[in-house]
Design an enzyme around this catalytic site. Sequence first.
Site, PDB file in Angstrom:
ATOM      1  N   LYS A  82       0.819  -1.216   0.000  1.00 23.50           N
ATOM      2  CA  LYS A  82       0.000   0.000   0.000  1.00 23.50           C
ATOM      3  C   LYS A  82       0.853   1.267   0.000  1.00 23.50           C
ATOM      4  O   LYS A  82       0.383   2.352  -0.323  1.00 23.50           O
ATOM      5  CB  LYS A  82      -0.976   0.009   1.176  1.00 23.50           C
ATOM      6  CG  LYS A  82      -0.363   0.271   2.530  1.00 23.50           C
ATOM      7  CD  LYS A  82      -1.427   0.287   3.613  1.00 23.50           C
ATOM      8  CE  LYS A  82      -0.823   0.561   4.988  1.00 23.50           C
ATOM      9  NZ  LYS A  82      -0.205   1.882   5.079  1.00 23.50           N
ATOM     10  N   ASP A  83       2.148   1.146   0.384  1.00 26.36           N
ATOM     11  CA  ASP A  83       3.037   2.306   0.407  1.00 26.36           C
ATOM     12  C   ASP A  83       3.791   2.503  -0.897  1.00 26.36           C
ATOM     13  O   ASP A  83       4.477   3.518  -1.073  1.00 26.36           O
ATOM     14  CB  ASP A  83       4.064   2.162   1.542  1.00 26.36           C
ATOM     15  CG  ASP A  83       3.420   2.213   2.922  1.00 26.36           C
ATOM     16  OD1 ASP A  83       2.386   2.892   3.051  1.00 26.36           O
ATOM     17  OD2 ASP A  83       3.939   1.561   3.844  1.00 26.36           O
ATOM     18  N   ARG A 130      -8.290   8.380   3.466  1.00 20.37           N
ATOM     19  CA  ARG A 130      -9.233   7.310   3.112  1.00 20.37           C
ATOM     20  C   ARG A 130     -10.055   6.890   4.326  1.00 20.37           C
ATOM     21  O   ARG A 130     -11.292   6.798   4.268  1.00 20.37           O
ATOM     22  CB  ARG A 130      -8.446   6.113   2.561  1.00 20.37           C
ATOM     23  CG  ARG A 130      -9.272   4.843   2.369  1.00 20.37           C
ATOM     24  CD  ARG A 130      -8.394   3.687   1.956  1.00 20.37           C
ATOM     25  NE  ARG A 130      -7.428   3.318   2.987  1.00 20.37           N
ATOM     26  CZ  ARG A 130      -7.682   2.523   4.014  1.00 20.37           C
ATOM     27  NH1 ARG A 130      -8.887   2.004   4.158  1.00 20.37           N
ATOM     28  NH2 ARG A 130      -6.747   2.230   4.903  1.00 20.37           N
ATOM     29  N   ARG A 131      -9.362   6.627   5.436  1.00 17.65           N
ATOM     30  CA  ARG A 131     -10.063   6.203   6.648  1.00 17.65           C
ATOM     31  C   ARG A 131     -10.930   7.321   7.212  1.00 17.65           C
ATOM     32  O   ARG A 131     -12.077   7.114   7.625  1.00 17.65           O
ATOM     33  CB  ARG A 131      -9.056   5.743   7.702  1.00 17.65           C
ATOM     34  CG  ARG A 131      -8.356   4.434   7.344  1.00 17.65           C
ATOM     35  CD  ARG A 131      -7.257   4.098   8.315  1.00 17.65           C
ATOM     36  NE  ARG A 131      -6.596   2.832   7.963  1.00 17.65           N
ATOM     37  CZ  ARG A 131      -5.305   2.610   8.111  1.00 17.65           C
ATOM     38  NH1 ARG A 131      -4.506   3.558   8.591  1.00 17.65           N
ATOM     39  NH2 ARG A 131      -4.792   1.443   7.779  1.00 17.65           N
ATOM     40  N   ARG A 148       0.044  10.375  13.581  1.00 17.96           N
ATOM     41  CA  ARG A 148       1.132   9.765  12.825  1.00 17.96           C
ATOM     42  C   ARG A 148       2.017   8.945  13.741  1.00 17.96           C
ATOM     43  O   ARG A 148       1.852   8.932  14.944  1.00 17.96           O
ATOM     44  CB  ARG A 148       1.971  10.846  12.136  1.00 17.96           C
ATOM     45  CG  ARG A 148       1.365  11.343  10.835  1.00 17.96           C
ATOM     46  CD  ARG A 148       2.438  11.899   9.925  1.00 17.96           C
ATOM     47  NE  ARG A 148       3.296  10.846   9.414  1.00 17.96           N
ATOM     48  CZ  ARG A 148       4.615  10.828   9.551  1.00 17.96           C
ATOM     49  NH1 ARG A 148       5.228  11.782  10.192  1.00 17.96           N
ATOM     50  NH2 ARG A 148       5.310   9.838   9.057  1.00 17.96           N
ATOM     51  N   ARG A 154       1.262   5.149  18.166  1.00 19.92           N
ATOM     52  CA  ARG A 154      -0.200   5.305  18.117  1.00 19.92           C
ATOM     53  C   ARG A 154      -0.860   4.639  19.329  1.00 19.92           C
ATOM     54  O   ARG A 154      -1.793   5.187  19.921  1.00 19.92           O
ATOM     55  CB  ARG A 154      -0.735   4.715  16.815  1.00 19.92           C
ATOM     56  CG  ARG A 154      -0.168   5.387  15.595  1.00 19.92           C
ATOM     57  CD  ARG A 154      -0.759   4.838  14.317  1.00 19.92           C
ATOM     58  NE  ARG A 154       0.069   5.199  13.159  1.00 19.92           N
ATOM     59  CZ  ARG A 154      -0.308   5.081  11.910  1.00 19.92           C
ATOM     60  NH1 ARG A 154      -1.495   4.603  11.632  1.00 19.92           N
ATOM     61  NH2 ARG A 154       0.493   5.419  10.925  1.00 19.92           N
ATOM     62  N   CYS A 241      -1.558   5.857  -1.857  1.00 22.91           N
ATOM     63  CA  CYS A 241      -2.006   5.482  -0.511  1.00 22.91           C
ATOM     64  C   CYS A 241      -2.448   6.687   0.315  1.00 22.91           C
ATOM     65  O   CYS A 241      -3.131   6.534   1.317  1.00 22.91           O
ATOM     66  CB  CYS A 241      -0.907   4.699   0.208  1.00 22.91           C
ATOM     67  SG  CYS A 241       0.544   5.693   0.609  1.00 22.91           S
TER      68      CYS A 241
END
Length: 816
Positions: A82-83, A130-131, A148, A154, A241
Site C-alpha cells: 500500500k506504500d 481514506r479512513r 502519525r 499510536r 495510498c
Amino acid sequence: MRNIILGTRASKLALAQVEEIKRALEKLDPDLEVILKRIKTRGDILKDWMPGRGLEEKGLFVKEIEDALLDCKIDLAVHSMKDVPVELPPGLAIAAITKRVDPRDVLISRDGLLLDELPRNARIGTSSPRRKLQLVFYQEHLQIVPLRGNLDTRLRKLREKEIDAIVVAAAGLVRLGWQNRITQYLPYQIMLPAGGQGALGIEIRQADEDIKRILQPLNHDDSRIAITAERCFLRGMGGGCQMPVAVFGQVQEGEVTLKAVIVASNRERILSEEMKGSSRNPEELGMELANKVRTMGFKKDSSSFVFENPRLSGRVYLVGAGPGDPGLISLKGIECISKADVIIYDRLVNKRLLGYVKDKCKLVYMGKLPGESLSQAQINEMMVREARKGKTVVRLKGGDPFLFGRGGEEVEFLAQNNIGFEIVPGISSALAAPMYAGIPVTYRKFSSCLTIVTGHEDPSKERPVVNWANLARQEGTLVILMGLANLSQIVKKLISAGKSKNTPCAVISWGTTPNQKVVEGLLGEMVEKAKGARPPGVIVIGEVVGLRGKLNWFEKKPLFGKRVLITRPVVQAKSLVGLLEERGSEVVEFPTIEISSLSNYRKLDLAIEKLADYDWIIFSSPNGVDHFWKRMNVAGKDARILSKSKIGAIGPKTAANLRHMGIIADFLPDEYSSEGIIEGIEKLGIKGKRILLPRADIAPSFLPEGLRKLGARVEEVAAYRTELSSGGNSAIIRDSLRKGKIDIIIFTSSSTVNNFIKLVGDIDLAGARVACIGPITAREAEKSGMKPDIIPEEHTMEGLVEEIINVLSNPTTRKA
C-alpha cells in the site's frame, strides 16, 4: 555461502516484515544469507508531516530505499504494497507479491467499545484521508484526530487518553503478533482497505534476473492479480495510498471482483462501485473501473477528490464490422450495435448487421466512395455532437478500425474532446479474404512471415512510406490492401526491385461474401489477368497462393454465387437465411408480409376463457403459438389450463415453439401437404370433437373445411394479423429481376405469393427459378402466372433448401 542485502526501514513493523522474507528465502536456499540494511526514509524523518499539507507525498516511505537499490547498495527491498507508488522509478520492478494477510482495517478502542458504541463526538486517531472520510461518512459525529507514527506511538497515545480509539491495518498487528489488542475488525461495507493493503512487495532492479529467479517461489498468484487490478485503478484515478480512495480486489475461480470507494472531500457524495473481469486481464479491469468512476464525476484535485455533476455525455464505440461475412463480427460488436442510439456506418459494412439495432436507433450512412462520402472532419464532428447529447454512438467500420482504417484519427479526436470511447477489434480482410480463398497467409514449407501494406497511400505524403524495393527482397507472404487501382504500379515496382515475375499471385475481390471472385496467376501476368477485378480487393503475393488449388473451400459450397430472394416476414426469415448462407448463397430479403397484433382480441380472449371446452387445439404456425401465449399471459393463465385438451402442431417449427412453452404436441402430421395433414388428422377420430384453430386473420381454408368434412366442430379465431408489407425496395427488386440478378425466389405461403405480386407486379422473372415450400403455395404461384420449379417432398425449410441444391446440381434442370 551467497550474501544478498535487503534494505528496510527500522520500525518494528518493517523489521517484522523483512524478517518474514529473510526466513522464507533462507529456507528456500540454505546457502543463502540475507543481510539486513536499515535505511531512514523521509517519512521517518518528517515527524509532523500530514497528508495534504503541500509536501510531495509520493513514495514518502520508499524513495530512499529505492535510491539505494538503484545505486546497487542493496539487492532488494521489502515494502508494504500500500506504500508503493503506482509508478515505479525506471529500472526497478516488483519481483514478487507475497500472500496477502488480512487486508481489513481494525478499530482499537481504549475502553473496548465497538465503533457503533463509541460516544457522540468520540475522538478517533488516523491520518489517512481514506479512513477519515469513510469514518465520517458512516458516523457524522465522529471527530477525526490527526495521528502519525509507528504502531507503538499510536498505541501509546491511545493509552495516554489523548484519543478514544485508533484505526489501523490488521496486517501490521498480525505480523507483530498483537492481534489481542484488536477491538473490532471493520467490515468492508464500513471501511474498504487501501490498494495493496495486507501484502508485501519485493522490489529489485529490473535487470537482475538472478534475484528475480530466487524470489519467484514467494510470489502468490491470486494476491498479485488482485493487487495489480487495484494499482491500475489507482493509476487511472491519479491516486496513491495518501489519497481518499479505497480499492480492494478478490480472485475466485478465474474472476476478479474489484470494488472501489471514493468520498468527495466536501463529503457531498460517496461512491461505491464494483466491477468484475477475467483474472487474465487485471490491468484492463482496474483501468476500466477508474474510467467509469471518472465519468461519474469524481475528479482528482490536489490531494483529494471532488465531485462535479458530469455534463451529459454519451460514449462512442469504434466497432470493427469484419470483412463482409456478417458472421465474422465479434459478440462484443453485436452487443454494441444492439444498444446503440446512433450508428455511423461505412459502405463496406454488411447491411445485415444493422438488423441487430434497437427500435428508434438513428442510422447514418457515411459512404466511402468518391462523391458520396462525407469528409473525415464531418464524421469526427458528428460522433462528438451525438455523444454530447448523451447518446451511445457506434462507429461501424469495415474490417478492423485500426488497420488502414483511420480509426486512430477518430479516437484521437474523441480524446481531444473529452468523449469516452472504446475500441472493438474486427477481423481484417487481410487475413479473412485469403482464408476464404483457400490461401493460408503463412505455411511452414513456404512462408513463416507476413507483411501487410496499403496499396493506396495518402497522395499528399511528400515521401511514400511503403518501401517497395525492400518488400521485393523480403521472403514470406505480402498482402496488399486497397491496391487494385494501383496494381500496375505495384507490380512494376516489385519486379523492377528484383521480385520474380513468376511469383504466385492472387487478387481477391469482395472476399468472404457470395460475390467473392479470385484471379490467380503469376505476378508478371496479373495486371492483364485482373483487369476486370473491382474493389474492395486484396492482393496476395507469395508461394502460399499455390495452395489454393487444394484448400479452396468457400467457393465449393453448393449455393455459392447464387442470389436467393426470400419473401418471408423478417421475424420468421432468420432460420431460412441461415440455412441458405451456410450453403454459400447471397440472400436478398424482401419481406412481403408484416406480422402484427390484432386491434381487438375479444374473440381470442373469449376462446382462452373456455379452453376446457375444446377437445383439440391445433396450431398451424409458430406465430399462432407466440401470439396465443401472449394473450394467455395477459389473462394470467399458463400451460396448466390446457390439460384437458389435446394439442396439434402443423410443422416441426410450430411443434418446437410449443415445446419452448412446455407443451409436447399430441399430433404432428407425417406429411405437410393439405391432403397429408387432413389424412393424419382423420386417424385421430375427431368426429363430433370441438376443435379450436388459433391462426392468422387471413389463412388458407383447407384445414377448417377438411376438419368439418370429417365431422369436427371447428372454431376459427384470429390470433394475429398478416398485412401487406410496405415493400420499400420494390423498385430495386423489380430491376434485379429484369436484369437476371436473382437466381431463385422462395415462397413459403400463399400470402407471400399474393403479396409479392401486389408489390412487384406481373413482370418477367428473367429465368429466376421459383421455389415453393409445398403444393398449396405452388398452386397459388401457378394461379399468379408463375411456374414452380422446386417443390420439396418434405415441406420444411430444411427440406426446401436441400431440394434447391438437388435441382441446381442436376445439369438437366440448370437454368440457361
